[in-house]
Design a protein around this motif. Structure first.
Motif, mmCIF file in Angstrom:
data_model
loop_
_atom_site.group_PDB
_atom_site.id
_atom_site.type_symbol
_atom_site.label_atom_id
_atom_site.label_comp_id
_atom_site.label_asym_id
_atom_site.label_seq_id
_atom_site.Cartn_x
_atom_site.Cartn_y
_atom_site.Cartn_z
ATOM 1 N N ASP A 4 0.855 -1.188 0.000
ATOM 2 C CA ASP A 4 0.000 0.000 0.000
ATOM 3 C C ASP A 4 0.890 1.236 0.000
ATOM 4 O OD1 ASP A 4 -2.204 1.566 0.016
ATOM 5 O OD2 ASP A 4 -2.735 1.213 2.111
ATOM 6 N N THR A 29 1.176 -9.047 -0.029
ATOM 7 C CA THR A 29 0.640 -7.702 0.134
ATOM 8 C C THR A 29 0.282 -7.402 1.575
ATOM 9 O OG1 THR A 29 -1.029 -6.160 -0.655
ATOM 10 C CG2 THR A 29 -1.713 -8.440 -0.398
ATOM 11 N N ASP A 30 0.216 -6.119 1.866
ATOM 12 C CA ASP A 30 -0.269 -5.671 3.177
ATOM 13 C C ASP A 30 -1.668 -5.061 3.051
ATOM 14 O OD1 ASP A 30 0.529 -3.430 1.786
ATOM 15 O OD2 ASP A 30 1.443 -2.445 3.508
ATOM 16 N N CYS A 31 -2.232 -5.114 1.845
ATOM 17 C CA CYS A 31 -3.580 -4.569 1.615
ATOM 18 C C CYS A 31 -4.369 -5.512 0.708
ATOM 19 C CB CYS A 31 -3.491 -3.167 1.022
ATOM 20 S SG CYS A 31 -2.523 -3.076 -0.498
ATOM 21 N N ARG A 34 -7.423 -4.428 -1.521
ATOM 22 C CA ARG A 34 -7.236 -3.610 -2.728
ATOM 23 C C ARG A 34 -6.693 -4.424 -3.904
ATOM 24 N NH1 ARG A 34 -4.293 1.798 -1.205
ATOM 25 N NH2 ARG A 34 -4.980 2.274 -3.320
ATOM 26 N N GLN A 45 -1.044 -12.455 2.870
ATOM 27 C CA GLN A 45 -1.191 -11.189 3.588
ATOM 28 C C GLN A 45 -0.131 -11.092 4.674
ATOM 29 O OE1 GLN A 45 -5.000 -10.594 5.412
ATOM 30 N NE2 GLN A 45 -4.414 -8.644 6.306
ATOM 31 N N ASN A 48 1.075 -4.546 7.920
ATOM 32 C CA ASN A 48 1.732 -3.300 7.544
ATOM 33 C C ASN A 48 2.572 -2.835 8.726
ATOM 34 O OD1 ASN A 48 2.497 -0.675 6.936
ATOM 35 N ND2 ASN A 48 0.650 -0.300 5.751
#
Length: 101
Positions: A4, A29-31, A34, A45, A48
């Motif tokens: 992100d 990803t950390d989002c 989205r 995941q 963040n």
């Protein structure tokens, strides 16, 4: 990797291009909210952690590469034997190897 940050839209475009070429896409990803799920085969995941998020992403990549090497019966600590011959010091990958002192 699709974090992100200011590069998220470019990374999403890259993921779409990979998917259009029928690639198996693993996204870290950390989002995850989205990331379009239709473009990814696997979404991993991670939390963040600010500036340390990319450092944390190394762990799943390392685990994936280690398990892939084991699956292919390749020693992850020594992926290929280095063979040297008398003419030209080249590594098995074709690039010149460092000169020995």
């Amino acid at each position: 990797f699709a974090f992100d940050d200011q590069f998220l839209s470019k990374n999403l475009t890259t993921i779409e291009q990979l998917r259009s070429r029928k690639a198996f896409v693993i996204t870290i990803t950390d989002c995850p909210d989205r990331i379009p799920q239709k473009n990814c085969n696997v979404v991993i995941q991670i939390p963040n952690c600010g500036i340390f998020t990319s450092l944390l992403a190394i762990l799943p990549i390392h685990l994936i590469s280690h398990l892939t090497a084991k699956y292919k019966s390749v020693d992850p600590d020594n992926p290929f034997p280095i063979k040297r011959n008398g003419s030209g010091n080249k590594s098995p990958m074709g690039s010149p190897s460092p000169k020995e002192n």
